[in-house]
Design an enzyme around this catalytic site. Structure first.
Site, PDB file in Angstrom:
ATOM      1  N   ASN A   9      45.875  30.311  50.556  1.00  0.00           N
ATOM      2  CA  ASN A   9      45.960  31.758  50.411  1.00  0.00           C
ATOM      3  C   ASN A   9      44.599  32.337  50.778  1.00  0.00           C
ATOM      4  OD1 ASN A   9      46.185  34.404  49.600  1.00  0.00           O
ATOM      5  ND2 ASN A   9      46.497  33.957  47.415  1.00  0.00           N
ATOM      6  N   LYS A  11      43.701  35.292  51.011  1.00  0.00           N
ATOM      7  CA  LYS A  11      43.394  36.558  50.320  1.00  0.00           C
ATOM      8  C   LYS A  11      42.810  37.558  51.340  1.00  0.00           C
ATOM      9  CE  LYS A  11      43.096  34.031  46.037  1.00  0.00           C
ATOM     10  NZ  LYS A  11      42.545  33.891  44.694  1.00  0.00           N
ATOM     11  N   HIS A  94      51.538  37.122  42.991  1.00  0.00           N
ATOM     12  CA  HIS A  94      50.206  36.535  42.776  1.00  0.00           C
ATOM     13  C   HIS A  94      49.506  37.273  41.631  1.00  0.00           C
ATOM     14  CE1 HIS A  94      46.060  35.327  43.311  1.00  0.00           C
ATOM     15  NE2 HIS A  94      46.563  34.251  43.894  1.00  0.00           N
ATOM     16  N   GLU A  96      46.603  38.322  41.277  1.00  0.00           N
ATOM     17  CA  GLU A  96      45.796  39.481  41.671  1.00  0.00           C
ATOM     18  C   GLU A  96      46.678  40.707  41.910  1.00  0.00           C
ATOM     19  OE1 GLU A  96      43.847  37.223  44.659  1.00  0.00           O
ATOM     20  OE2 GLU A  96      42.863  36.119  43.032  1.00  0.00           O
ATOM     21  N   GLU A 166      49.606  29.229  38.424  1.00  0.00           N
ATOM     22  CA  GLU A 166      48.203  29.588  38.618  1.00  0.00           C
ATOM     23  C   GLU A 166      47.681  30.270  37.360  1.00  0.00           C
ATOM     24  OE1 GLU A 166      47.203  29.917  43.088  1.00  0.00           O
ATOM     25  OE2 GLU A 166      47.895  31.885  42.446  1.00  0.00           O
ATOM     26  N   GLY A 172      39.487  31.386  40.995  1.00  0.00           N
ATOM     27  CA  GLY A 172      38.192  31.865  41.484  1.00  0.00           C
ATOM     28  C   GLY A 172      37.060  31.705  40.484  1.00  0.00           C
ATOM     29  N   SER A 212      41.100  27.169  41.382  1.00  0.00           N
ATOM     30  CA  SER A 212      39.891  26.346  41.578  1.00  0.00           C
ATOM     31  C   SER A 212      40.207  24.919  42.017  1.00  0.00           C
ATOM     32  CB  SER A 212      39.026  26.356  40.312  1.00  0.00           C
ATOM     33  OG  SER A 212      38.578  27.674  40.039  1.00  0.00           O
TER      34      SER A 212
END
Ligand code: 13P
Length: 248
Positions: A9, A11, A94, A96, A166, A172, A212
């Site tokens: 991904n 992003k 996702h 985010e 996730e 991250g 991560s």
């Protein structure tokens, strides 16, 4: 036996030139990889990246889409458009998009239906925040994401979905879930799918871990019986580290 599936991904990263270089480097090595692989660049680079992937076994995916087929939805992208530029997959829900953009389970469910109608294979992301984990609500939250995400899907449609677990606290942050933590949640998710759709779908569906993932931790996490691959963020922006994860 489920074949491992590693997806990158990207992003909101890369320029067009960087994206093409990265895709070409992955495509060159893809023939020797033991897993299925996909990359998900930003919308504006999908078409150029698709050209760089031509003839390789690297699949292309979108990072999101809208649930309507077409019309006055400024700034949005339809499933048919993703198909049109060569996408096989689309990431939906996702963290985010849930936490930064404010997407709800209901919206994500509409996108799931629309993606399948468009002939795309959804990668549905689910996962708890640190706060939710620390107050022992991991399975309550993950369970809701799964149930609401799959709401109204037939068994045939459900079989086309990849789930990506996730944990938000691992994304991250450099702090990955341990292999045991991942396995525990993956097994619970598979159990839920079994209750909803029966053992055949539950055994066939692929559940990726994301958060991560790096070459250094990929082998141990991917060795877990219910971890069927990885959804990689930061480490997918370098061909070497993405390929190392796909080889793990
Ligand atoms: P990182 O690998 O950068 O933690 O991101 C994971 C992710 O969000 C993939 O979708």
């Amino acid at each position: 036996m489920r074949k491992k599936f590693v997806a990158g991904n990207w992003k909101m990263n890369t320029t067009a030139e960087e994206g093409v270089k990265l895709a070409a480097a992955i495509a060159r090595e893809a023939g020797s990889l033991p897993s299925d692989v996909a990359i998900c660049p930003p919308f504006v680079y999908l078409q150029t990246v698709a050209s760089a992937l031509k003839g390789s076994r690297v699949a292309l995916g979108g990072q999101d889409m809208y649930f309507e087929a077409k019309g006055a939805f400024t700034g949005e992208i339809s499933g048919a458009m993703l198909k049109d530029v060569g996408c096989a997959y689309v990431i939906l829900g996702h963290s985010e998009r849930r936490h930064v953009i404010g997407e709800t389970d209901a919206l994500i469910n509409k996108k799931m239906h629309a993606a399948l109608v468009a002939g795309l294979l959804p990668i549905l992301c689910v996962g708890e925040t640190l706060d939710e984990r620390e107050s022992n609500r991991t399975m309550e939250v993950v369970g809701r994401h799964v149930r609401e995400g799959f709401k109204g899907l037939s068994a045939e449609a459900a079989g086309k979905v990849t789930i990506a677990y996730e944990p938000v606290w691992a994304i991250g942050t450099g702090r990955n879930a341990t292999a045991q933590q991942a396995q525990e949640v993956h097994a619970e998710i598979r159990g839920m799918i079994q209750q909803m759709y029966g053992p055949a779908i539950a055994q066939a569906i692929r559940i990726q871990y994301g958060g991560s993932v790096k070459p250094e931790n990929a082998r141990e996490i991917l060795a877990q019986p219910d971890v069927d691959g990885a959804l990689v963020g930061g480490a997918c922006l370098k061909a070497d580290s993405f390929l190392a994860i796909a080889r793990a």
